[in-house]
Design an enzyme around this catalytic site. Sequence first.
Site, PDB file in Angstrom:
ATOM      1  N   HIS A  97     -84.406  47.853  15.377  1.00  7.05           N
ATOM      2  CA  HIS A  97     -85.191  46.781  14.777  1.00  7.05           C
ATOM      3  C   HIS A  97     -85.118  46.807  13.249  1.00  7.05           C
ATOM      4  O   HIS A  97     -86.112  46.705  12.545  1.00  7.05           O
ATOM      5  CB  HIS A  97     -86.631  46.846  15.257  1.00  7.05           C
ATOM      6  CG  HIS A  97     -86.758  46.761  16.751  1.00  7.05           C
ATOM      7  ND1 HIS A  97     -86.296  45.684  17.470  1.00  7.05           N
ATOM      8  CD2 HIS A  97     -87.265  47.636  17.657  1.00  7.05           C
ATOM      9  CE1 HIS A  97     -86.526  45.900  18.754  1.00  7.05           C
ATOM     10  NE2 HIS A  97     -87.097  47.064  18.900  1.00  7.05           N
TER      11      HIS A  97
ATOM     12  N   LYS B 239     -66.008   7.407   2.697  1.00  5.62           N
ATOM     13  CA  LYS B 239     -66.982   6.362   2.380  1.00  5.62           C
ATOM     14  C   LYS B 239     -66.674   5.095   3.177  1.00  5.62           C
ATOM     15  O   LYS B 239     -67.585   4.415   3.673  1.00  5.62           O
ATOM     16  CB  LYS B 239     -66.958   6.059   0.878  1.00  5.62           C
ATOM     17  CG  LYS B 239     -67.887   4.912   0.489  1.00  5.62           C
ATOM     18  CD  LYS B 239     -67.938   4.690  -1.012  1.00  5.62           C
ATOM     19  CE  LYS B 239     -68.889   3.537  -1.333  1.00  5.62           C
ATOM     20  NZ  LYS B 239     -69.080   3.352  -2.787  1.00  5.62           N
TER      21      LYS B 239
END
Length: 510
Positions: A274, A136
């Site tokens: 696929h 922070k």
Amino acid sequence: MKKRALVSVSNKDGLIPFVNGLVEQGIEILSTGGTKRSLEEAGIPVKNVSDVTAFPEILDGRVKTLHPSIHGGLLARRDKEEHMEQIKELAITPIDYVIVNLYPFAETVAKPDASFEDAIENIDIGGPSMLRSAAKNHADVTVIVDPDDYKTVLASLDQSDEQQRSLRKKLAAKVFRHTAAYDALIASYLTEAVDERHPESLTVTYTHKQALRYGENPHQKAAFYEKSTGSASSIAKAKQLHGKELSYNNINDANAALEVIKEFTEPAAVAIKHMNPCGVGTGETIATAFNRAYEADSKSIFGGIVALNREVDKETAQKMSEIFLEVILAPQFSPEAKEMLMKKKNIRLLEVAVHKGETEDKLTSIHGGLLLQEEDSLGLDDAELSVVTKREPTEEEWTALSLGWKVVKHVKSNAIVLANGEMTVGVGAGQMNRVGSAAIAIEQAGERAKGAVLASDAFFPYGDTVETAAKAGVTAIIQPGGSVRDDESIQKADEYGIAMVFTGLRHFKH
């Protein structure tokens, strides 16, 4: 004012050279517990955190750094005169560097014998608090959570203020990702422990495993992330022995292959194209199984992904080396098989555990949201089988129906699979109507459709699929049932002497 660094780490990799580098810059070191001992053993001067807080470690070390003398030193803004005056009045010294990593929660809960109490004791409290405070206040505090950043931080000590501010901002962002992931793991563990299926908020976390060249198409950016507590029987846990880097499509197809091969206990081989199985074979040996998977669709397997559930031996490797395959995955490769297959420069060889592991929820992203569902883990043993026709399947047909049902579960809906007792002979996937998928599977099977069985992932809305199958020579069918027109399909099956089994289970795959 002399700068200070607070050091408290569970991962000691690279720590000593890094802290030595800080000391050489005149930075004072604060530490506690095992980290302090490690630094002292390396001859590094260390000040005890307890000397700063004037308070001892208590509760078996649960409380060490949760103190105003620590967090005041982390959160005080250097650009605010009132902050600096206040900490001066309270005899609090600013802390400029925080080097912290957290108790190994993920590693603890991954152990098979880990108890709930072990997990709870490995929830870090002070560490995340210090990291968040420092992050922070990154305008003034450099915070390091990852040993990989040690060299970068040391190099930055001679850089400009602007460069150092930019680095502190990046490190702060990394810290908040790290603590968020840490909390997500804990939240997930406790949520499962209380059997909360669909909590009010879903917290999941994955670790970056691999940067990918692109996604499904070259214009799409992509990356591969790994679940920290995922199953060992996963592409994310696979060991690549040879070949080019896996692509986005390779990973998707390899995952599909692994999911199909897990259905089989006998020697089996699966070819994927696929994300659909184009050929599945079983046999007494893995070489026989692969030959049958190849023969199931020798055209579509070209450029495909193959998974096997036994060690790849020399005989199997010889056959594989004769065709172009993108990826081969198996539990093991014999030395002879590896030597033969590695002559092909680009083929990817993956060693991966092949077994039914713990099920996990399936997550599917949609634009602006996420769908969650249980894994489709049910098989034929979970079904309530009922023969609905006058003729029951023969023993040979039951074997073929079982194989077909295992495979059709993994074919894109609408899905139809034709099979005999040893292999698939036709696969119809992803069509907008079921009879269309049946027609594709039958066309692919050709003469092999005669005497084959048919598996369908969902019920027949009309009797046309049964009639199409019967005219091709199919002798038995397995499907969920449940259509308002089931009687029509049953009558068609009886008309052609087909045995038909209802499972009561649907296997849609979209």
